[in-house]
Design a protein around this motif. Structure first.
Motif, mmCIF file in Angstrom:
data_model
loop_
_atom_site.group_PDB
_atom_site.id
_atom_site.type_symbol
_atom_site.label_atom_id
_atom_site.label_comp_id
_atom_site.label_asym_id
_atom_site.label_seq_id
_atom_site.Cartn_x
_atom_site.Cartn_y
_atom_site.Cartn_z
ATOM 1 N N ILE A 189 8.818 -9.975 -6.061
ATOM 2 C CA ILE A 189 8.067 -9.344 -4.971
ATOM 3 C C ILE A 189 8.625 -7.936 -4.788
ATOM 4 N N ALA A 190 7.738 -6.943 -4.829
ATOM 5 C CA ALA A 190 8.133 -5.543 -4.629
ATOM 6 C C ALA A 190 7.737 -5.123 -3.232
ATOM 7 N N SER A 191 8.678 -4.508 -2.519
ATOM 8 C CA SER A 191 8.384 -3.942 -1.201
ATOM 9 C C SER A 191 8.823 -2.480 -1.222
ATOM 10 N N PHE A 192 8.281 -1.713 -0.284
ATOM 11 C CA PHE A 192 8.467 -0.268 -0.292
ATOM 12 C C PHE A 192 8.911 0.234 1.081
ATOM 13 N N ASN A 193 9.441 1.444 1.104
ATOM 14 C CA ASN A 193 9.827 2.085 2.363
ATOM 15 C C ASN A 193 8.638 2.815 2.982
ATOM 16 N N ASP A 194 7.447 2.332 2.720
ATOM 17 C CA ASP A 194 6.227 2.956 3.200
ATOM 18 C C ASP A 194 5.364 1.868 3.826
ATOM 19 N N GLU A 195 5.110 2.000 5.116
ATOM 20 C CA GLU A 195 4.348 0.965 5.830
ATOM 21 C C GLU A 195 2.914 0.841 5.320
ATOM 22 N N GLU A 196 2.394 1.885 4.678
ATOM 23 C CA GLU A 196 1.015 1.854 4.181
ATOM 24 C C GLU A 196 0.879 1.022 2.908
ATOM 25 N N LYS A 255 1.523 -2.377 1.015
ATOM 26 C CA LYS A 255 1.859 -3.785 1.229
ATOM 27 C C LYS A 255 2.778 -4.276 0.117
ATOM 28 N N ASP A 256 3.480 -5.384 0.389
ATOM 29 C CA ASP A 256 4.306 -6.017 -0.647
ATOM 30 C C ASP A 256 3.411 -6.405 -1.822
#
Length: 177
Positions: free
Chosen positions: A119-126, A128-129
């Protein structure tokens, strides 16, 4: 016990492209291609998306031997090239930096290849995982140096990206040695 499958190091992967944005909000999506192909050999790769009767082409070239990434873009009769050092992201992925990867035990088979999930997540709320499936049954060294998932040590067979502002999902449907 399952017999050990011989790893291929040269071949082609065909992906089906699904667009995750609403076509009513962005009617341009109806004109976009539904297929991407990646050819690979000697740890280098050539990925091509071509659509709308050849008036649009996007090609990513990972030249592992010379440590370079190239992006070729053709829109109608206009042609553009972007060259980057292999340590820099390829064109179109700027907003997907600072990727955090979480590996788990979930697995599935895609196009006949056993895949592991991350699962990839980002430091950007726009953004999604993203659920990513990759395989170690294809013999390529550092196959993701031209995409935001460079830390994943396996060939991506199912993944999503936001490329040039459009959310897309790619899933391998055919792999030919």
């Amino acid at each position: 016990l399952k017999p050990e499958k011989e790893k291929i190091s040269e071949g082609e992967i065909e992906y089906y492209i699904e667009y995750l944005d609403n076509e009513r909000e962005n009617p341009f999506i109806m004109l976009l291609p539904r297929k991407m192909t990646t050819s690979f050999s000697n740890n280098s790769s050539h990925t091509k998306i071509e659509g709308f009767f050849g008036t649009f082409k996007l090609t990513y070239i990972l030249d592992y031997a010379n440590q370079k990434n190239y992006t070729l873009l053709q829109i109608m009769d206009k042609k553009y090239v972007y060259q980057a050092d292999i340590n820099n992201p390829a064109f179109g992925y700027k907003n997907m930096r600072n990727t955090h990867l979480q590996y788990d035990q979930q697995q599935k088979t895609i196009a006949g290849y056993d895949c592991k999930r991350v699962i990839a997540s980002f430091n950007d709320e726009e953004i999604k995982d993203i659920e990513i499936y990759y395989t170690n049954e294809i013999n390529l060294e550092k196959p993701n140096l031209n995409n935001p998932f460079r830390e994943i040590d396996g060939v991506l067979l199912e993944f999503s990206v936001k490329l040039v502002g459009i959310n897309m999902k790619f899933k391998a449907n055919k792999i030919s040695p």
